[in-house]
Design a protein around this motif. Sequence first.
Motif, PDB file in Angstrom:
ATOM      1  N   SER A  42     -16.226  73.035 -16.388  1.00  0.00           N
ATOM      2  CA  SER A  42     -17.398  72.294 -16.859  1.00  0.00           C
ATOM      3  C   SER A  42     -18.625  73.002 -16.320  1.00  0.00           C
ATOM      4  CB  SER A  42     -17.357  70.844 -16.373  1.00  0.00           C
ATOM      5  OG  SER A  42     -16.306  70.128 -16.993  1.00  0.00           O
ATOM      6  N   TYR A  43     -19.481  73.472 -17.232  1.00  0.00           N
ATOM      7  CA  TYR A  43     -20.657  74.241 -16.853  1.00  0.00           C
ATOM      8  C   TYR A  43     -21.918  73.388 -16.970  1.00  0.00           C
ATOM      9  CZ  TYR A  43     -17.642  78.354 -17.548  1.00  0.00           C
ATOM     10  OH  TYR A  43     -16.623  79.286 -17.487  1.00  0.00           O
ATOM     11  N   ALA A  44     -22.786  73.494 -15.971  1.00  0.00           N
ATOM     12  CA  ALA A  44     -24.135  72.928 -16.046  1.00  0.00           C
ATOM     13  C   ALA A  44     -25.095  74.093 -16.290  1.00  0.00           C
ATOM     14  CB  ALA A  44     -24.491  72.193 -14.765  1.00  0.00           C
ATOM     15  N   ILE A  45     -25.726  74.105 -17.451  1.00  0.00           N
ATOM     16  CA  ILE A  45     -26.613  75.197 -17.855  1.00  0.00           C
ATOM     17  C   ILE A  45     -28.041  74.679 -17.766  1.00  0.00           C
ATOM     18  CG2 ILE A  45     -27.095  76.900 -19.640  1.00  0.00           C
ATOM     19  CD1 ILE A  45     -24.342  75.960 -20.882  1.00  0.00           C
ATOM     20  N   PHE A  46     -28.874  75.301 -16.936  1.00  0.00           N
ATOM     21  CA  PHE A  46     -30.251  74.824 -16.797  1.00  0.00           C
ATOM     22  C   PHE A  46     -31.227  75.995 -16.873  1.00  0.00           C
ATOM     23  CE2 PHE A  46     -29.235  76.068 -12.488  1.00  0.00           C
ATOM     24  CZ  PHE A  46     -30.451  76.439 -11.900  1.00  0.00           C
ATOM     25  N   ARG A  47     -32.462  75.669 -17.226  1.00  0.00           N
ATOM     26  CA  ARG A  47     -33.529  76.665 -17.308  1.00  0.00           C
ATOM     27  C   ARG A  47     -34.659  76.235 -16.366  1.00  0.00           C
ATOM     28  NH1 ARG A  47     -34.597  80.542 -21.036  1.00  0.00           N
ATOM     29  NH2 ARG A  47     -33.194  79.625 -22.613  1.00  0.00           N
ATOM     30  N   GLY A  48     -35.141  77.188 -15.592  1.00  0.00           N
ATOM     31  CA  GLY A  48     -36.201  76.889 -14.640  1.00  0.00           C
ATOM     32  C   GLY A  48     -37.432  76.311 -15.309  1.00  0.00           C
ATOM     33  N   ASP A  49     -38.069  75.341 -14.650  1.00  0.00           N
ATOM     34  CA  ASP A  49     -39.248  74.715 -15.247  1.00  0.00           C
ATOM     35  C   ASP A  49     -40.486  75.578 -15.145  1.00  0.00           C
ATOM     36  OD1 ASP A  49     -39.144  74.455 -12.531  1.00  0.00           O
ATOM     37  OD2 ASP A  49     -39.847  72.389 -12.456  1.00  0.00           O
ATOM     38  N   SER A  50     -40.495  76.556 -14.238  1.00  0.00           N
ATOM     39  CA  SER A  50     -41.667  77.427 -14.118  1.00  0.00           C
ATOM     40  C   SER A  50     -41.344  78.877 -14.472  1.00  0.00           C
ATOM     41  CB  SER A  50     -42.233  77.359 -12.694  1.00  0.00           C
ATOM     42  OG  SER A  50     -41.259  77.756 -11.746  1.00  0.00           O
ATOM     43  N   ASN A  51     -40.202  79.404 -13.981  1.00  0.00           N
ATOM     44  CA  ASN A  51     -39.889  80.805 -14.291  1.00  0.00           C
ATOM     45  C   ASN A  51     -39.107  80.982 -15.586  1.00  0.00           C
ATOM     46  OD1 ASN A  51     -37.219  80.088 -13.669  1.00  0.00           O
ATOM     47  ND2 ASN A  51     -37.271  80.986 -11.634  1.00  0.00           N
ATOM     48  N   GLY A  52     -38.548  79.898 -16.137  1.00  0.00           N
ATOM     49  CA  GLY A  52     -37.837  79.975 -17.416  1.00  0.00           C
ATOM     50  C   GLY A  52     -36.506  80.692 -17.352  1.00  0.00           C
ATOM     51  N   GLU A  53     -35.991  80.971 -16.160  1.00  0.00           N
ATOM     52  CA  GLU A  53     -34.736  81.703 -16.031  1.00  0.00           C
ATOM     53  C   GLU A  53     -33.542  80.756 -16.167  1.00  0.00           C
ATOM     54  OE1 GLU A  53     -34.776  83.807 -12.375  1.00  0.00           O
ATOM     55  OE2 GLU A  53     -36.424  85.155 -12.965  1.00  0.00           O
ATOM     56  N   ILE A  54     -32.471  81.308 -16.733  1.00  0.00           N
ATOM     57  CA  ILE A  54     -31.251  80.536 -16.963  1.00  0.00           C
ATOM     58  C   ILE A  54     -30.330  80.617 -15.742  1.00  0.00           C
ATOM     59  CG2 ILE A  54     -29.054  80.650 -18.225  1.00  0.00           C
ATOM     60  CD1 ILE A  54     -30.934  79.072 -19.762  1.00  0.00           C
ATOM     61  N   GLY A  55     -29.717  79.485 -15.423  1.00  0.00           N
ATOM     62  CA  GLY A  55     -28.673  79.451 -14.407  1.00  0.00           C
ATOM     63  C   GLY A  55     -27.470  78.694 -14.936  1.00  0.00           C
ATOM     64  N   VAL A  56     -26.284  79.126 -14.554  1.00  0.00           N
ATOM     65  CA  VAL A  56     -25.046  78.457 -14.961  1.00  0.00           C
ATOM     66  C   VAL A  56     -24.249  78.136 -13.700  1.00  0.00           C
ATOM     67  CG1 VAL A  56     -22.912  78.608 -16.272  1.00  0.00           C
ATOM     68  CG2 VAL A  56     -24.995  79.629 -17.192  1.00  0.00           C
ATOM     69  N   LEU A  57     -24.084  76.847 -13.428  1.00  0.00           N
ATOM     70  CA  LEU A  57     -23.383  76.384 -12.244  1.00  0.00           C
ATOM     71  C   LEU A  57     -22.182  75.540 -12.645  1.00  0.00           C
ATOM     72  CD1 LEU A  57     -26.431  75.146 -10.099  1.00  0.00           C
ATOM     73  CD2 LEU A  57     -25.435  77.436 -10.154  1.00  0.00           C
ATOM     74  N   ASP A  58     -21.267  75.352 -11.693  1.00  0.00           N
ATOM     75  CA  ASP A  58     -20.225  74.361 -11.890  1.00  0.00           C
ATOM     76  C   ASP A  58     -20.897  72.990 -12.015  1.00  0.00           C
ATOM     77  OD1 ASP A  58     -17.066  73.958 -11.541  1.00  0.00           O
ATOM     78  OD2 ASP A  58     -18.129  72.287 -10.591  1.00  0.00           O
ATOM     79  N   ALA A  59     -20.399  72.161 -12.902  1.00  0.00           N
ATOM     80  CA  ALA A  59     -21.100  70.917 -13.226  1.00  0.00           C
ATOM     81  C   ALA A  59     -21.025  69.877 -12.121  1.00  0.00           C
ATOM     82  CB  ALA A  59     -20.570  70.333 -14.536  1.00  0.00           C
ATOM     83  N   TYR A  60     -20.155  70.056 -11.119  1.00  0.00           N
ATOM     84  CA  TYR A  60     -19.927  68.993 -10.145  1.00  0.00           C
ATOM     85  C   TYR A  60     -20.462  69.372  -8.769  1.00  0.00           C
ATOM     86  CZ  TYR A  60     -17.120  67.168 -13.888  1.00  0.00           C
ATOM     87  OH  TYR A  60     -16.726  66.700 -15.120  1.00  0.00           O
ATOM     88  N   CYS A  61     -21.237  68.471  -8.208  1.00  0.00           N
ATOM     89  CA  CYS A  61     -21.889  68.664  -6.920  1.00  0.00           C
ATOM     90  C   CYS A  61     -20.834  68.745  -5.809  1.00  0.00           C
ATOM     91  CB  CYS A  61     -22.861  67.521  -6.657  1.00  0.00           C
ATOM     92  SG  CYS A  61     -23.732  67.648  -5.084  1.00  0.00           S
ATOM     93  N   GLY A  63     -36.989  73.519 -18.032  1.00  0.00           N
ATOM     94  CA  GLY A  63     -36.887  72.285 -17.270  1.00  0.00           C
ATOM     95  C   GLY A  63     -35.786  71.352 -17.738  1.00  0.00           C
ATOM     96  N   GLU A  64     -34.836  71.851 -18.552  1.00  0.00           N
ATOM     97  CA  GLU A  64     -33.752  71.008 -19.048  1.00  0.00           C
ATOM     98  C   GLU A  64     -32.403  71.526 -18.564  1.00  0.00           C
ATOM     99  OE1 GLU A  64     -35.739  69.419 -23.248  1.00  0.00           O
ATOM    100  OE2 GLU A  64     -33.892  70.611 -23.277  1.00  0.00           O
ATOM    101  N   VAL A  65     -31.419  70.631 -18.585  1.00  0.00           N
ATOM    102  CA  VAL A  65     -30.050  70.983 -18.227  1.00  0.00           C
ATOM    103  C   VAL A  65     -29.112  70.387 -19.261  1.00  0.00           C
ATOM    104  CG1 VAL A  65     -29.885  68.976 -16.686  1.00  0.00           C
ATOM    105  CG2 VAL A  65     -28.256  70.858 -16.434  1.00  0.00           C
ATOM    106  N   ILE A  66     -28.078  71.150 -19.666  1.00  0.00           N
ATOM    107  CA  ILE A  66     -27.068  70.667 -20.596  1.00  0.00           C
ATOM    108  C   ILE A  66     -25.696  71.009 -20.024  1.00  0.00           C
ATOM    109  CG2 ILE A  66     -28.583  70.940 -22.603  1.00  0.00           C
ATOM    110  CD1 ILE A  66     -26.914  73.409 -23.367  1.00  0.00           C
ATOM    111  N   GLN A  67     -24.671  70.374 -20.559  1.00  0.00           N
ATOM    112  CA  GLN A  67     -23.302  70.614 -20.104  1.00  0.00           C
ATOM    113  C   GLN A  67     -22.471  71.195 -21.227  1.00  0.00           C
ATOM    114  OE1 GLN A  67     -21.360  67.274 -18.237  1.00  0.00           O
ATOM    115  NE2 GLN A  67     -19.314  68.135 -18.450  1.00  0.00           N
ATOM    116  N   ARG A  68     -21.604  72.137 -20.869  1.00  0.00           N
ATOM    117  CA  ARG A  68     -20.624  72.684 -21.793  1.00  0.00           C
ATOM    118  C   ARG A  68     -19.268  72.715 -21.093  1.00  0.00           C
ATOM    119  NH1 ARG A  68     -23.804  71.752 -25.069  1.00  0.00           N
ATOM    120  NH2 ARG A  68     -24.687  73.072 -26.715  1.00  0.00           N
ATOM    121  N   ASP A  69     -18.244  72.204 -21.767  1.00  0.00           N
ATOM    122  CA  ASP A  69     -16.880  72.238 -21.250  1.00  0.00           C
ATOM    123  C   ASP A  69     -16.104  73.296 -22.018  1.00  0.00           C
ATOM    124  OD1 ASP A  69     -17.405  70.106 -19.499  1.00  0.00           O
ATOM    125  OD2 ASP A  69     -16.929  68.629 -21.048  1.00  0.00           O
TER     126      ASP A  69
END
Length: 495
Positions: free
Chosen positions: A122-141, A111-117
């Motif tokens: 710029s990467y937005a790294i988040f983990r699902g709050d229920s399934n616990g799976e990792i996703g890596v997206l571009d940091a900008y909407c 359930g958390e998200v962090i940023q790495r440049d």
Amino acid sequence: MRAPTSVHILAGFVAVSSLIFYLFPWMLILLLQCIAAIITLCVIVWCVIQTLDILNFFSPKTEIQSMSSKQKRTQTTPRTECEKEALRDSSYPPYPAGWYSLCWSDEVKNGEVIQRDALGKSYAIFRGDSNGEIGVLDAYCPHLGANLAVGGKVCDDTLQCPFHKWRFDKDGTCTHIPYLQENAKIPRNAKVSSYPCVEYHGMVCVWYDGSSASPERGRLPWYHLPIQAELANDSNYRYFGRRDYGLINMHIHEFAENAADWKHFEPIHTTLMIPFSRTKVPLIDEWLRIHHTPATYIGGGSGRDSMAIQQNAYGPDNKHFLYFINNAYLTWNGVKIPNTEAHAVVSFFGPSGVVLFKFCVPSFPNAYIFLFQTHLPEERMQLRVRFHWYAHQSLPRLFVWYVVGNWLAQWTNDIEIWENKLHLSKPCLVKGDGPILKVRRWLKQFYPDTKQQQQREKNDDNEFSAINEQEQTVQAAAGDHNNNSDNKNNMELAW
């Protein structure tokens, strides 16, 4: 009568001391024990201070800096320093394609998200709050450019934008717009860039491909990180520790090329070092030395290299993998010291983004130390280096500390050179330098402007269909790791 000289006083002191120690021998033993205890205490304190210093414990800066950057640099004007760095930067190629460790897995809780440049992104790294799976997206909407990692939230395994609460799944697809009218469709271009990622032995790794290929082609990994069967299946191996060394002013190209530069071992790596420090072992360093016997093998061929990789089970015989072998032992005044042999297999999974050291010694057969060393280019000439390691539980903790600490100490000997050298496209080499050009040819496949990359982009869709089928097989087999080398790609890719 003449006054007593210093010689008479010293002689009297020695006579009285001898008489006391003769009458009370326990006092001599006590004195020697006190001296030994004081020396031991001083050595322990000194080692602790050196270890804390190498870990930047005394640095007041929030950003960890490399030890070499704390040394006094030559007195040059800012303009000269900038010009020097610009010259160095221009001599190196761009970011190579491959797998890179963005963070340790436990840095991203459910359930958390962090940023790495890094890698120019710029990467937005988040983990699902229920399934616990990792996703890596571009940091900008893609809506209005808000940073998804700053104020964003994880809701129902999707990443919610802090600005207008748009939600994106780990594939980058927008799944929810709160103010969208009923029966209205979410726009096709409401999609943020997503990147292939995988959790690999305690790390979140992302695939980077700097080619100009189409998104579908450019994003597909060319190779996969091989699961280490001992760590996945053997309960006798346990996690021991980790270190974030901080930033080093060097290009990632140098570390891979270092594996082919055999002749730098004698001037740089033959002196015994105190673990986790940049200090030579005092007094005996002129006689006690380390002898190295290196070898370098590249996979994916049909010649001597592939044969050696297969016969010695160094790892997958893959053209994207390079193996550096080092057999070392101690010498005293040029003579080999018995029972001091050590063996290391250094596996380059691509262009140094993820490197695995596998150490063993004859005294502990079939008990290994696995040390992961990762290099993340936060900028072209700014490399964040991290270490974490596992070891067989039969190995003494002090022994593991010594082996890992000794490697870190030896590795730091190269930093001053790396931080001040140029990359020469046409070096003046002589016989015996090592397979430097061979390794450079191997590295070319990871750069987007090479002929290999251009040929790769011209391949027909059948190749990509085969990769997709392989990934489906990998996902179906996730969690069932064994020692068969055909299962080297047994991992679950998070898209």
